[in-house]
Scaffold this active site. Structure first.
Site, PDB file in Angstrom:
ATOM      1  N   LYS A 106      -1.389  -3.358   5.584  1.00 25.06           N
ATOM      2  CA  LYS A 106      -1.367  -4.337   6.681  1.00 25.06           C
ATOM      3  C   LYS A 106      -0.533  -5.541   6.293  1.00 25.06           C
ATOM      4  O   LYS A 106      -0.317  -5.824   5.109  1.00 25.06           O
ATOM      5  CB  LYS A 106      -2.779  -4.789   7.072  1.00 25.06           C
ATOM      6  CG  LYS A 106      -3.603  -5.487   5.983  1.00 25.06           C
ATOM      7  CD  LYS A 106      -3.413  -6.972   5.876  1.00 25.06           C
ATOM      8  CE  LYS A 106      -4.244  -7.572   4.748  1.00 25.06           C
ATOM      9  NZ  LYS A 106      -3.716  -8.780   4.150  1.00 25.06           N
ATOM     10  N   PRO A 115       1.475  -1.833  -3.076  1.00 23.61           N
ATOM     11  CA  PRO A 115       1.395  -2.712  -4.250  1.00 23.61           C
ATOM     12  C   PRO A 115      -0.041  -3.079  -4.599  1.00 23.61           C
ATOM     13  O   PRO A 115      -0.870  -3.310  -3.712  1.00 23.61           O
ATOM     14  CB  PRO A 115       2.198  -3.946  -3.820  1.00 23.61           C
ATOM     15  CG  PRO A 115       2.256  -3.889  -2.336  1.00 23.61           C
ATOM     16  CD  PRO A 115       2.196  -2.445  -1.953  1.00 23.61           C
ATOM     17  N   GLY A 162      -1.246  -7.075  -4.085  1.00 27.59           N
ATOM     18  CA  GLY A 162      -0.029  -7.411  -3.358  1.00 27.59           C
ATOM     19  C   GLY A 162      -0.246  -8.107  -2.034  1.00 27.59           C
ATOM     20  O   GLY A 162       0.713  -8.483  -1.364  1.00 27.59           O
ATOM     21  N   MET A 176      -1.315  -6.729   0.658  1.00 31.46           N
ATOM     22  CA  MET A 176      -1.086  -5.803   1.773  1.00 31.46           C
ATOM     23  C   MET A 176      -2.307  -4.925   2.028  1.00 31.46           C
ATOM     24  O   MET A 176      -2.216  -3.902   2.712  1.00 31.46           O
ATOM     25  CB  MET A 176       0.138  -4.931   1.515  1.00 31.46           C
ATOM     26  CG  MET A 176       1.425  -5.732   1.453  1.00 31.46           C
ATOM     27  SD  MET A 176       2.861  -4.669   1.472  1.00 31.46           S
ATOM     28  CE  MET A 176       2.936  -4.196   3.203  1.00 31.46           C
ATOM     29  N   GLY A 218      -3.961  -2.993  -0.042  1.00 31.47           N
ATOM     30  CA  GLY A 218      -3.902  -1.667  -0.669  1.00 31.47           C
ATOM     31  C   GLY A 218      -5.292  -1.171  -1.065  1.00 31.47           C
ATOM     32  O   GLY A 218      -5.646  -0.019  -0.790  1.00 31.47           O
ATOM     33  N   GLY A 219      -6.094  -2.031  -1.683  1.00 32.08           N
ATOM     34  CA  GLY A 219      -7.454  -1.640  -2.082  1.00 32.08           C
ATOM     35  C   GLY A 219      -8.321  -1.360  -0.863  1.00 32.08           C
ATOM     36  O   GLY A 219      -9.127  -0.420  -0.859  1.00 32.08           O
ATOM     37  N   SER A 220      -8.140  -2.175   0.184  1.00 26.41           N
ATOM     38  CA  SER A 220      -8.913  -1.953   1.414  1.00 26.41           C
ATOM     39  C   SER A 220      -8.482  -0.651   2.091  1.00 26.41           C
ATOM     40  O   SER A 220      -9.314   0.078   2.649  1.00 26.41           O
ATOM     41  CB  SER A 220      -8.712  -3.122   2.386  1.00 26.41           C
ATOM     42  OG  SER A 220      -9.141  -4.319   1.791  1.00 26.41           O
ATOM     43  N   ALA A 221      -7.180  -0.336   2.026  1.00 29.32           N
ATOM     44  CA  ALA A 221      -6.687   0.934   2.585  1.00 29.32           C
ATOM     45  C   ALA A 221      -7.329   2.103   1.841  1.00 29.32           C
ATOM     46  O   ALA A 221      -7.736   3.098   2.462  1.00 29.32           O
ATOM     47  CB  ALA A 221      -5.160   1.004   2.469  1.00 29.32           C
ATOM     48  N   ASP A 258     -11.267  -7.140   4.663  1.00 31.38           N
ATOM     49  CA  ASP A 258     -10.159  -6.455   5.331  1.00 31.38           C
ATOM     50  C   ASP A 258     -10.429  -4.972   5.584  1.00 31.38           C
ATOM     51  O   ASP A 258      -9.633  -4.310   6.257  1.00 31.38           O
ATOM     52  CB  ASP A 258      -8.885  -6.546   4.469  1.00 31.38           C
ATOM     53  CG  ASP A 258      -8.315  -7.954   4.403  1.00 31.38           C
ATOM     54  OD1 ASP A 258      -8.618  -8.769   5.299  1.00 31.38           O
ATOM     55  OD2 ASP A 258      -7.559  -8.233   3.451  1.00 31.38           O
TER      56      ASP A 258
HETATM   57  O1  C5P Z   1     -13.720  -9.648   1.192  1.00 32.09           O
HETATM   58  P1  C5P Z   1     -13.011  -9.433  -0.097  1.00 32.09           P
HETATM   59  O2  C5P Z   1     -13.911  -8.820  -1.141  1.00 32.09           O
HETATM   60  O3  C5P Z   1     -11.721  -8.704   0.029  1.00 32.09           O
HETATM   61  O4  C5P Z   1     -12.638 -10.866  -0.618  1.00 32.09           O
HETATM   62  C1  C5P Z   1     -12.172 -11.073  -1.915  1.00 32.09           C
HETATM   63  C2  C5P Z   1     -12.257 -12.551  -2.223  1.00 32.09           C
HETATM   64  O5  C5P Z   1     -11.332 -13.268  -1.409  1.00 32.09           O
HETATM   65  C3  C5P Z   1     -13.591 -13.185  -1.943  1.00 32.09           C
HETATM   66  O6  C5P Z   1     -14.478 -13.050  -3.038  1.00 32.09           O
HETATM   67  C4  C5P Z   1     -13.210 -14.631  -1.706  1.00 32.09           C
HETATM   68  O7  C5P Z   1     -12.957 -15.300  -2.949  1.00 32.09           O
HETATM   69  C5  C5P Z   1     -11.867 -14.516  -1.011  1.00 32.09           C
HETATM   70  N1  C5P Z   1     -12.020 -14.538   0.458  1.00 32.09           N
HETATM   71  C6  C5P Z   1     -12.346 -15.728   1.067  1.00 32.09           C
HETATM   72  N2  C5P Z   1     -12.493 -15.770   2.427  1.00 32.09           N
HETATM   73  C7  C5P Z   1     -12.320 -14.665   3.182  1.00 32.09           C
HETATM   74  C8  C5P Z   1     -11.958 -13.451   2.588  1.00 32.09           C
HETATM   75  C9  C5P Z   1     -11.823 -13.409   1.210  1.00 32.09           C
HETATM   76  O8  C5P Z   1     -12.518 -16.751   0.405  1.00 32.09           O
HETATM   77  N3  C5P Z   1     -12.463 -14.758   4.497  1.00 32.09           N
END
Ligand code: C5P
Length: 308
Positions: free
Chosen positions: A14, A99, A102, A104, A106-109, A141
């Site tokens: 994305k 990447p 990156g 984008m 990638g981990g969420s995909a 994401d």
């Molecule tokens: O949701 P995810 O695990 O991908 O988020 C990773 C980190 O990114 C969170 O631990 C937080 O530090 C930050 N984050 C945030 N606000 C969001 C999404 C992510 O601060 N809305």
């Protein structure tokens, strides 16, 4: 009947067309107004019946991806199994093209791909909307990565509303030689606000809103208007953390991109092109500039994970 053979899906990356960062919440996340577009760069995720859960990773940057139960795709399989009352007896293999660190998704995909592959393998009869609901437990994401297309994401990014896209948009992504940690970029933004005596908590800031100009441009299918309304609040802090990003952004803009921006929390940068031909040209110029390690030419919107 559960399937006995492997299921492979390809799951898209994305780009954030808007990433407006509101205040820090008590749960450690930030309030966001996120406009997501799924684009045609993919990881492949294969789920194979096995005696127990295991995970392997190959492809670009695989050595930087945890190949154990902490991997988001393994956690996705465990979550789906728990939800359906089954054991996560599956071998997951991820072939990386996107990447790592990156910006984008990638981990969420990979997590979204694992949910879709395991759902098919275990024949659970769940809809994508049901999988997207579950996906919010894995990361902000991941729900969008399950749905694909284009969507507005509010809350921490997980409250999705699909958006109309009037055209296919052409992009070039410049993959950096370094990654950026998502929590570190958000924390740097908070520090920056505190040092500037600006409000930084969700209690002291209004929730960010989507840009009407951006949503109109997206729906109209007008790449020039879209280029004029792209925004990412994290670009300046990410560039302060990795000053080389400014060189990549300058190189892409100088090669005829309609706009250039940081992808998510970086370190990939994305360039909107007028058409597919222009995207190829920008990609060549970016490689020639020596300011990135590789490029990805892609278009969007594309659907979420697709079974191969
Ligand atoms: O949701 P995810 O695990 O991908 O988020 C990773 C980190 O990114 C969170 O631990 C937080 O530090 C930050 N984050 C945030 N606000 C969001 C999404 C992510 O601060 N809305």
């Amino acid at each position: 009947m559960p399937r006995t053979r492997s299921v492979t899906v390809r799951a898209p990356a994305k780009v954030n067309l808007q990433l407006s960062v509101g205040g820090l919440r008590e749960d450690g996340f930030h309030e966001l107004a996120n406009v997501y577009l799924a684009v045609s760069g993919y990881d492949e995720i294969t789920a194979t019946p096995a005696d127990r859960l295991s995970l392997t990773v190959s492809g670009a940057g695989a050595e930087r991806v945890p190949a154990d139960e902490s991997n988001l795709a393994a956690r996705a399989a465990t979550l789906l199994a728990k939800h359906s009352g089954a054991e996560p007896n599956v071998r997951i293999h991820i072939t990386k093209h996107l990447p790592v660190a990156g910006g984008m998704a990638g981990g969420s995909a990979d997590a979204a791909g694992a949910l879709v592959a395991c759902e098919a393998l275990w024949n659970l009869g769940m809809t994508r909307a049901e999988l997207a609901c579950l996906a919010a437990e894995l990361g902000s994401d991941v729900p969008f990565s399950v749905l694909g297309g284009a969507a507005l994401g509010l809350g921490r990014g997980e409250q999705l509303t699909p958006l109309v896209c009037g055209a296919t948009y052409h992009w070039v992504f410049a993959i950096a030689r370094f990654g950026l940690s998502t929590p570190a970029v958000y924390a740097a933004q908070d520090r920056h606000r505190q040092e500037a005596d600006l409000p930084f908590t969700a209690a002291d800031m209004p929730a960010p809103q989507p840009s009407a100009q951006l949503l109109d441009a997206l729906a109209a299918g007008d790449p020039q208007a879209l280029a004029a309304s792209l925004s990412n609040d994290l670009e300046s802090v990410a560039t302060a953390m990795q000053p080389d990003l400014a060189k990549t952004l300058a190189a892409g803009r100088a090669s005829g991109a309609l706009a250039g921006m940081l992808c998510g929390t970086g370190a990939t940068t994305g360039f909107l092109a007028a058409d597919a031909g222009a995207a190829e040209h920008i990609a060549e110029q970016l490689m020639a500039s020596g300011t990135c390690s590789s490029t990805l030419v892609a278009h969007g919107p594309v659907p979420g994970p697709v079974l191969l």
